[in-house]
Scaffold this active site. Sequence first.
Site, mmCIF file in Angstrom:
data_model
loop_
_atom_site.group_PDB
_atom_site.id
_atom_site.type_symbol
_atom_site.label_atom_id
_atom_site.label_comp_id
_atom_site.label_asym_id
_atom_site.label_seq_id
_atom_site.Cartn_x
_atom_site.Cartn_y
_atom_site.Cartn_z
ATOM 1 C CG HIS A 97 3.260 1.759 -6.033
ATOM 2 N ND1 HIS A 97 3.237 1.049 -6.546
ATOM 3 C CD2 HIS A 97 4.316 1.513 -4.897
ATOM 4 C CE1 HIS A 97 4.463 0.235 -6.265
ATOM 5 N NE2 HIS A 97 4.987 0.612 -5.401
ATOM 6 C CG ASN B 239 2.554 -1.291 -1.703
ATOM 7 O OD1 ASN B 239 1.444 -1.730 -1.342
ATOM 8 N ND2 ASN B 239 3.304 -0.333 -2.575
ATOM 9 C CB SER C 180 14.525 -5.132 -3.502
ATOM 10 O OG SER C 180 14.044 -5.743 -4.665
ATOM 11 C CD GLU D 217 8.010 2.616 -3.595
ATOM 12 O OE1 GLU D 217 8.495 1.430 -2.456
ATOM 13 O OE2 GLU D 217 7.402 2.603 -3.967
ATOM 14 C CD GLU E 55 3.532 -2.488 -7.934
ATOM 15 O OE1 GLU E 55 2.669 -2.675 -7.282
ATOM 16 O OE2 GLU E 55 4.655 -2.846 -7.891
ATOM 17 C CE LYS F 130 4.184 -3.904 -4.423
ATOM 18 N NZ LYS F 130 5.662 -3.749 -5.617
ATOM 19 N N GLY G 126 10.165 -4.695 -6.571
ATOM 20 C CA GLY G 126 9.852 -6.169 -6.744
ATOM 21 C C GLY G 126 11.372 -7.295 -6.980
#
Length: 253
Positions: free
Chosen positions: A94, A9, A210, A164, A96, A11, A170
């Site tokens: 996702h 991904n 991560s 996730e 985000e 992003k 991240g």
Amino acid sequence: MKKTILAGNWKMNKTIEESIAFGKCITNSLKEGGPLVIIFPPFTSISYLNEVLKGSGILLGAQNMHYEENGAFTGEISPSMLKDAGASYVLIGHSERRHIFGEDDELLSLKMQTAIKDGLVPVLCVGETLYERKNNLTESVISRQLTIGLSLVKDTENFVIAYEPVWAIGTGINATPDEAEEVHNNIRQTLGKMYGENVASNISILYGGSVKPDNIESLAKMDDIDGALVGGASLECETFLLLLEKLKSAKML
Ligand code: PGA
């Protein structure tokens, strides 16, 4: 049969030129067999990468989509447009999208339905925040995300789940293999209740948050972890190839 998948991904990273360079690097170095590789670049790079990756077996996905076919939705992109550009997968919900852009489970259920209707394979992303984990809410949060997110999806339809944990994305702090496996196992049980055990055992459940070359093997050795959805470590071709080799060896492919 559930597939072993390595998904990258990207992003909001990479220009068209940078995407093409990555595409060339990976197609030149890819060996026969192994996990299914799916790259989720920004919208602008999909059709260019589609040309570069032709015949390589690597598939493309988009990071988001709208749930309508077309119409007055300024700034949005529909699933059929993504297919037209060369995508066959799409990330839905996702973390985000959920946390920065306020996408909720009901909206995501509509996206899941349209993605499948238009021939894309959706990857429904689920995961708890640190607050939810600390308050023992992980199981109930993920069960809600699955139950509502998949409410319009039938048992015969093709989709992937990505677990996730929000606190691992991240941050450099990954869930331990045992922590991840416990949630993956619960996810499979929830899917079993919704679709029957046979169907549930064939759904790929990826871990994300991560993932790096030094932890992918131990995570992927767990029974219910069928691969990884990788953000930061998917941006460099060499690192991505290393992840691929390690996933291949963990799953003995
Ligand atoms: P990360 O991101 O690997 O950089 O933690 C994963 C993701 O957001 O899909």
